[in-house]
Design an enzyme around this catalytic site. Sequence first.
Site, PDB file in Angstrom:
ATOM      1  N   ASN A  67       0.856  -1.190   0.000  1.00 44.14           N
ATOM      2  CA  ASN A  67       0.000   0.000   0.000  1.00 44.14           C
ATOM      3  C   ASN A  67       0.896   1.245   0.000  1.00 44.14           C
ATOM      4  O   ASN A  67       1.674   1.454   0.937  1.00 44.14           O
ATOM      5  CB  ASN A  67      -0.903  -0.038   1.246  1.00 44.14           C
ATOM      6  CG  ASN A  67      -1.851   1.143   1.301  1.00 44.14           C
ATOM      7  OD1 ASN A  67      -1.449   2.266   1.036  1.00 44.14           O
ATOM      8  ND2 ASN A  67      -3.090   0.899   1.656  1.00 44.14           N
TER       9      ASN A  67
ATOM     10  N   ASP B 229      -0.088   4.502  -0.249  1.00 44.92           N
ATOM     11  CA  ASP B 229      -0.758   5.765   0.114  1.00 44.92           C
ATOM     12  C   ASP B 229       0.160   6.715   0.886  1.00 44.92           C
ATOM     13  O   ASP B 229       0.096   7.933   0.723  1.00 44.92           O
ATOM     14  CB  ASP B 229      -1.980   5.510   1.015  1.00 44.92           C
ATOM     15  CG  ASP B 229      -3.096   4.783   0.303  1.00 44.92           C
ATOM     16  OD1 ASP B 229      -3.080   4.731  -0.943  1.00 44.92           O
ATOM     17  OD2 ASP B 229      -3.982   4.251   1.003  1.00 44.92           O
ATOM     18  N   HIS B 230       0.983   6.145   1.770  1.00 43.31           N
ATOM     19  CA  HIS B 230       1.773   7.012   2.652  1.00 43.31           C
ATOM     20  C   HIS B 230       2.846   7.810   1.918  1.00 43.31           C
ATOM     21  O   HIS B 230       3.339   8.811   2.441  1.00 43.31           O
ATOM     22  CB  HIS B 230       2.369   6.209   3.808  1.00 43.31           C
ATOM     23  CG  HIS B 230       1.322   5.857   4.822  1.00 43.31           C
ATOM     24  ND1 HIS B 230       0.751   6.799   5.647  1.00 43.31           N
ATOM     25  CD2 HIS B 230       0.705   4.690   5.106  1.00 43.31           C
ATOM     26  CE1 HIS B 230      -0.162   6.220   6.404  1.00 43.31           C
ATOM     27  NE2 HIS B 230      -0.218   4.946   6.091  1.00 43.31           N
TER      28      HIS B 230
ATOM     29  N   HIS C 121      -5.676   3.767  -2.026  1.00 38.80           N
ATOM     30  CA  HIS C 121      -7.021   4.116  -1.566  1.00 38.80           C
ATOM     31  C   HIS C 121      -7.356   5.510  -2.095  1.00 38.80           C
ATOM     32  O   HIS C 121      -6.714   6.482  -1.708  1.00 38.80           O
ATOM     33  CB  HIS C 121      -7.036   4.093  -0.031  1.00 38.80           C
ATOM     34  CG  HIS C 121      -8.379   4.317   0.588  1.00 38.80           C
ATOM     35  ND1 HIS C 121      -8.587   4.211   1.942  1.00 38.80           N
ATOM     36  CD2 HIS C 121      -9.580   4.648   0.065  1.00 38.80           C
ATOM     37  CE1 HIS C 121      -9.857   4.478   2.209  1.00 38.80           C
ATOM     38  NE2 HIS C 121     -10.475   4.747   1.084  1.00 38.80           N
TER      39      HIS C 121
ATOM     40  N   ARG D  99      -9.491   8.137  -1.537  1.00 31.87           N
ATOM     41  CA  ARG D  99     -10.469   8.576  -0.521  1.00 31.87           C
ATOM     42  C   ARG D  99     -11.329   9.700  -1.067  1.00 31.87           C
ATOM     43  O   ARG D  99     -10.897  10.478  -1.924  1.00 31.87           O
ATOM     44  CB  ARG D  99      -9.742   9.063   0.741  1.00 31.87           C
ATOM     45  CG  ARG D  99      -9.020   7.959   1.491  1.00 31.87           C
ATOM     46  CD  ARG D  99      -8.463   8.497   2.799  1.00 31.87           C
ATOM     47  NE  ARG D  99      -9.527   8.745   3.738  1.00 31.87           N
ATOM     48  CZ  ARG D  99      -9.819   7.962   4.780  1.00 31.87           C
ATOM     49  NH1 ARG D  99      -9.089   6.896   5.038  1.00 31.87           N
ATOM     50  NH2 ARG D  99     -10.818   8.260   5.575  1.00 31.87           N
TER      51      ARG D  99
ATOM     52  N   ARG E  19      -7.222  12.907   0.482  1.00 34.98           N
ATOM     53  CA  ARG E  19      -6.191  13.413   1.399  1.00 34.98           C
ATOM     54  C   ARG E  19      -4.791  12.903   1.030  1.00 34.98           C
ATOM     55  O   ARG E  19      -3.799  13.447   1.471  1.00 34.98           O
ATOM     56  CB  ARG E  19      -6.523  13.067   2.847  1.00 34.98           C
ATOM     57  CG  ARG E  19      -6.409  11.609   3.169  1.00 34.98           C
ATOM     58  CD  ARG E  19      -6.504  11.367   4.666  1.00 34.98           C
ATOM     59  NE  ARG E  19      -7.830  11.595   5.179  1.00 34.98           N
ATOM     60  CZ  ARG E  19      -8.283  11.005   6.287  1.00 34.98           C
ATOM     61  NH1 ARG E  19      -7.497  10.194   6.967  1.00 34.98           N
ATOM     62  NH2 ARG E  19      -9.501  11.225   6.711  1.00 34.98           N
ATOM     63  N   HIS E  20      -4.719  11.810   0.266  1.00 35.19           N
ATOM     64  CA  HIS E  20      -3.371  11.376  -0.184  1.00 35.19           C
ATOM     65  C   HIS E  20      -3.370  11.079  -1.686  1.00 35.19           C
ATOM     66  O   HIS E  20      -2.900  11.880  -2.465  1.00 35.19           O
ATOM     67  CB  HIS E  20      -2.796  10.248   0.684  1.00 35.19           C
ATOM     68  CG  HIS E  20      -3.760   9.179   1.119  1.00 35.19           C
ATOM     69  ND1 HIS E  20      -4.513   8.449   0.226  1.00 35.19           N
ATOM     70  CD2 HIS E  20      -4.059   8.699   2.353  1.00 35.19           C
ATOM     71  CE1 HIS E  20      -5.239   7.568   0.894  1.00 35.19           C
ATOM     72  NE2 HIS E  20      -5.009   7.702   2.192  1.00 35.19           N
TER      73      HIS E  20
ATOM     74  N   GLU F  68      -8.699   0.587  -3.196  1.00 34.50           N
ATOM     75  CA  GLU F  68      -9.657   0.660  -2.089  1.00 34.50           C
ATOM     76  C   GLU F  68     -10.555   1.867  -2.316  1.00 34.50           C
ATOM     77  O   GLU F  68     -10.078   2.932  -2.732  1.00 34.50           O
ATOM     78  CB  GLU F  68      -8.924   0.848  -0.762  1.00 34.50           C
ATOM     79  CG  GLU F  68      -8.050  -0.311  -0.384  1.00 34.50           C
ATOM     80  CD  GLU F  68      -7.273  -0.004   0.886  1.00 34.50           C
ATOM     81  OE1 GLU F  68      -7.541   1.018   1.553  1.00 34.50           O
ATOM     82  OE2 GLU F  68      -6.383  -0.778   1.216  1.00 34.50           O
TER      83      GLU F  68
ATOM     84  N   THR G  60      -8.426   3.876   8.054  1.00 36.49           N
ATOM     85  CA  THR G  60      -9.619   3.024   8.091  1.00 36.49           C
ATOM     86  C   THR G  60      -9.700   2.333   9.447  1.00 36.49           C
ATOM     87  O   THR G  60      -8.742   1.704   9.874  1.00 36.49           O
ATOM     88  CB  THR G  60      -9.546   1.973   6.965  1.00 36.49           C
ATOM     89  OG1 THR G  60      -9.097   2.626   5.781  1.00 36.49           O
ATOM     90  CG2 THR G  60     -10.884   1.334   6.724  1.00 36.49           C
TER      91      THR G  60
ATOM     92  N   GLU H  52     -11.177  -9.071   2.628  1.00 30.14           N
ATOM     93  CA  GLU H  52      -9.938  -8.721   3.336  1.00 30.14           C
ATOM     94  C   GLU H  52     -10.285  -8.598   4.811  1.00 30.14           C
ATOM     95  O   GLU H  52     -11.130  -7.779   5.196  1.00 30.14           O
ATOM     96  CB  GLU H  52      -9.356  -7.412   2.791  1.00 30.14           C
ATOM     97  CG  GLU H  52      -8.060  -7.063   3.534  1.00 30.14           C
ATOM     98  CD  GLU H  52      -7.288  -5.905   2.896  1.00 30.14           C
ATOM     99  OE1 GLU H  52      -7.475  -5.648   1.693  1.00 30.14           O
ATOM    100  OE2 GLU H  52      -6.505  -5.284   3.628  1.00 30.14           O
TER     101      GLU H  52
ATOM    102  N   HIS I 158      -4.013  -4.339   7.690  1.00 29.05           N
ATOM    103  CA  HIS I 158      -4.130  -3.180   8.567  1.00 29.05           C
ATOM    104  C   HIS I 158      -3.273  -3.370   9.816  1.00 29.05           C
ATOM    105  O   HIS I 158      -3.471  -4.306  10.573  1.00 29.05           O
ATOM    106  CB  HIS I 158      -5.565  -2.854   8.980  1.00 29.05           C
ATOM    107  CG  HIS I 158      -5.736  -1.388   9.197  1.00 29.05           C
ATOM    108  ND1 HIS I 158      -5.309  -0.764  10.343  1.00 29.05           N
ATOM    109  CD2 HIS I 158      -6.181  -0.412   8.378  1.00 29.05           C
ATOM    110  CE1 HIS I 158      -5.524   0.533  10.218  1.00 29.05           C
ATOM    111  NE2 HIS I 158      -6.039   0.778   9.041  1.00 29.05           N
TER     112      HIS I 158
HETATM  113  N1  PXP Z   1      -5.964  -2.851   3.941  1.00 32.80           N
HETATM  114  C1  PXP Z   1      -6.923  -1.895   4.008  1.00 32.80           C
HETATM  115  C2  PXP Z   1      -8.305  -2.256   3.584  1.00 32.80           C
HETATM  116  C3  PXP Z   1      -6.616  -0.589   4.421  1.00 32.80           C
HETATM  117  O1  PXP Z   1      -7.585   0.351   4.466  1.00 32.80           O
HETATM  118  C4  PXP Z   1      -5.281  -0.282   4.759  1.00 32.80           C
HETATM  119  C5  PXP Z   1      -4.921   1.114   5.159  1.00 32.80           C
HETATM  120  O2  PXP Z   1      -5.112   1.989   4.103  1.00 32.80           O
HETATM  121  C6  PXP Z   1      -4.323  -1.306   4.664  1.00 32.80           C
HETATM  122  C7  PXP Z   1      -4.692  -2.580   4.274  1.00 32.80           C
HETATM  123  C8  PXP Z   1      -2.880  -1.057   5.008  1.00 32.80           C
HETATM  124  O3  PXP Z   1      -2.789  -0.782   6.367  1.00 32.80           O
HETATM  125  P1  PXP Z   1      -1.411  -0.325   6.990  1.00 32.80           P
HETATM  126  O4  PXP Z   1      -1.043   0.962   6.339  1.00 32.80           O
HETATM  127  O5  PXP Z   1      -1.711  -0.203   8.440  1.00 32.80           O
HETATM  128  O6  PXP Z   1      -0.413  -1.421   6.683  1.00 32.80           O
END
Ligand code: PXP
Length: 259
Positions: free
Chosen positions: A6, A8-9, A42, A44, A48-49, A69, A100, A150, A213
């Site tokens: 993921n 996003d960060h 994701h 959103r 925001r990202h 997502e 989330t 998931e 997550h």
């Molecule tokens: N899976 C889902 C459905 C999520 O919403 C997220 C966070 O965006 C993740 C996985 C990844 O979570 P983390 O960033 O805590 O590893």
Amino acid sequence: MLLGVNIDHIAVLREARKINDPDPFEAVGIAARAGADQITIHLREDRRHIHDDDARRIIQNAPIPVNLECSLNPDIIEIVADLKPHRATFVPENREEVTTEGGLDFESQYANLDKAVHYLKAREIETSIFIDPTKEAIRAAKGIGVSWVELHTGTYANIYAMLNSNLKNTHHSIPELDLERSKLKKLLKSAVAALETAANEGDEYGLKIAAGHGLNYHNVQTICAIPHICELNIGQSIIARSVFSGLDAAIKEMLDKIK
Ligand code: PXP
């Protein structure tokens, strides 16, 4: 075990400065070459990202599948249908949340969910739902016709962090989990048992099972040992480690842990 990274960060960091650097698109090639099986992003509602143009460039050019997502907002579902990612994962969204916070609430969302699943499946987009690890949620997911679920591992990850890291001594300590170690150990066992039961039940229904997550280099192996979970989506811990070791090394280290 498949790894979805993921990213996003990376966009979170860019948005902190509101410029064009770092570009999450650059992570896609690095992740694919490091051995990741999937990119997860994701889009959103509040952008925001990840923004629409990020999602478009990533989906059009990624050499590995993209798992997008999204909420069930009809405008977002239209965008997803147009972007045509490999998979859409429906997640709950709340403007106030930092990330989330849990699985989707079927009862309040059933009509939107049913519509979105049929709409995207007709456009050959694989569908998944982010759910809490309960039998009820697994049954509801089966009923709605998605091919993946998931499982939300956030509860497990929070308990693990309060028990085994210094989170408890920081300003982000989780007050409701500030409990005696014996109590936390019991809670951890039941969180893992809930994930095991949900994965078993999902497998019996023919669903493919992902999890994610809060997973990190310390807590991931317990989740890898759960039968039927075949994919993990991990973001924060990999991107956090990449600040110190680089993205390629951070992904390879996670792959070493899970494969
Ligand atoms: N899976 C889902 C459905 C999520 O919403 C997220 C966070 O965006 C993740 C996985 C990844 O979570 P983390 O960033 O805590 O590893």
